[in-house]
Write a protein that holds these residues in place. Structure first.
Motif, short mmCIF file in Angstrom:
data_model
loop_
_atom_site.label_atom_id
_atom_site.label_comp_id
_atom_site.label_asym_id
_atom_site.label_seq_id
_atom_site.Cartn_x
_atom_site.Cartn_y
_atom_site.Cartn_z
N HIS A 60 45.15 6.06 42.62
CA HIS A 60 44.60 7.92 42.67
C HIS A 60 43.56 7.55 43.10
CE1 HIS A 60 44.75 11.84 41.07
NE2 HIS A 60 45.20 11.43 40.30
N HIS A 109 46.73 14.82 43.90
CA HIS A 109 47.02 16.07 43.74
C HIS A 109 47.01 17.12 44.66
CE1 HIS A 109 43.82 14.96 39.80
NE2 HIS A 109 45.20 14.53 39.75
N GLU A 152 51.37 14.52 42.00
CA GLU A 152 51.18 14.71 40.35
C GLU A 152 51.38 16.79 40.21
OE1 GLU A 152 47.80 13.29 39.43
OE2 GLU A 152 47.62 13.98 37.34
N HIS A 211 51.60 10.27 34.12
CA HIS A 211 50.61 9.75 33.33
C HIS A 211 51.06 10.19 32.12
CE1 HIS A 211 48.41 10.16 37.60
NE2 HIS A 211 49.07 9.09 36.97
N GLU A 222 46.60 8.28 30.12
CA GLU A 222 45.23 8.27 30.64
C GLU A 222 43.72 8.74 29.66
OE1 GLU A 222 46.34 11.72 33.87
OE2 GLU A 222 45.66 9.95 35.22
ZN LIG Z 1 45.98 13.02 38.18
#
Ligand SMILES: [Zn+2]
Length: 285
Positions: free
Chosen positions: A68, A108, A148, A217, A262
């Protein structure tokens, strides 16, 4: 092949005396898990030697890695200096991912700030194209870049935006964060049909391999009128979304995503629970 694993290390991993991420892969293997997402959320601070140790252990235990990218990346910025830094953070993530043998970098896209949504989105598109060009110039083609879906309404990253970004280039693979979609939709994912609508859209508007082997996720999530507030655990059943209806859809469609849990603190345990639900659903089907 379908993959299940955590984002980062569970609290219990440390409580059992482990200190280093390279120890996580034997541990995850024992739990029946085969994916792991390494977070550079607060910056890419991993040396090549440490990354290679992770690569070796992950390969030994058959764990598929993703990373990430830093959370502070904002590809919607209008400041050229910040833009250059953002590109650098993403490229650093790619470099470290390759040391680690990770094939996916999740990021992101950014937030609106004072911009109109369309303006911010155009900026993100231009920045992302520029970053892909740089990867091409460097002859780096072995890492997929995953925009994402985001949990706050003022962030770039609803389903349409993520799909539109992925259309820019085959190297872009959607990272569908179902918790985030639930939060930004103020509780949008309740029934099996709600999940089916997300997967239909992906199939219809992107299709192919990327609608089958996308990145996921998943966590239960608390939200306010602005969207995401905080990630919760599977024990916090008063918060959605529930994984079971998604599992049914994954089985029905024969999808093979990489599913990263997550949950806050119990990400590995909850990833194992996701796998259990999926296996149970498959037996019943
Ligand atoms: Zn994320």
């Amino acid at each position: 092949m379908i993959y299940f694993g955590p984002a980062g290390n569970s609290v219990s991993f440390y409580e059992q005396g482990h200190k280093n991420t390279y120890e996580a892969f034997a541990w995850l293997h024992n739990m029946g898990l085969n994916a792991y997402e390494y977070s550079f959320g607060r910056g890419v601070r991993l040396g090549q030697a440490a990354a290679e140790k992770i690569a070796e252990q992950a390969a030994l235990y058959g764990v598929k890695l993703s990373v990430h990218a830093p959370y502070y990346i904002n590809l919607a910025t209008d400041d050229p200096e910040k833009m250059e830094n953002n590109a650098r953070y993403l490229l650093q993530s790619v470099t470290a991912a390759r040391w680690m043998g990770a094939k996916r970098v999740v990021f992101h896209a950014g937030s609106l700030g004072k911009l109109k949504r369309e303006q911010a989105f155009e900026r993100v598109k231009d920045s992302l194209s520029d970053i892909l060009n740089r990867l091409e110039t460097a002859r780096i083609f072995d890492v997929e870049i995953c925009p994402e879906t985001m949990g706050r309404i003022k962030q770039i990253g609803d389903m349409d935006e993520v799909i539109a970004l992925c259309r820019l280039d085959e190297r872009l693979v959607p990272a569908i964060d179902f918790g985030h979609l639930h939060a930004r939709g103020l509780g949008a994912l309740k029934t099996e049909e709600d999940f089916a609508a997300v997967l239909d859209k992906l199939e219809r508007e992107l299709g192919g391999e990327r609608a089958k082997r996308f990145h996921v996720h998943f966590s239960r999530i608390e939200y306010t009128a602005a969207g995401e507030k905080m990630h919760r655990t599977f024990a916090d059943t008063m918060y959605g979304p529930d994984f079971a209806p998604l599992a049914v859809q994954i089985v029905k469609r024969g999808l093979e995503p990489t599913l990263i849990c997550e949950s806050k603190g119990t990400m590995a345990e909850d990833a194992a629970e996701m796998k259990r639900i999926y296996m149970e659903t498959r037996v019943k089907a």
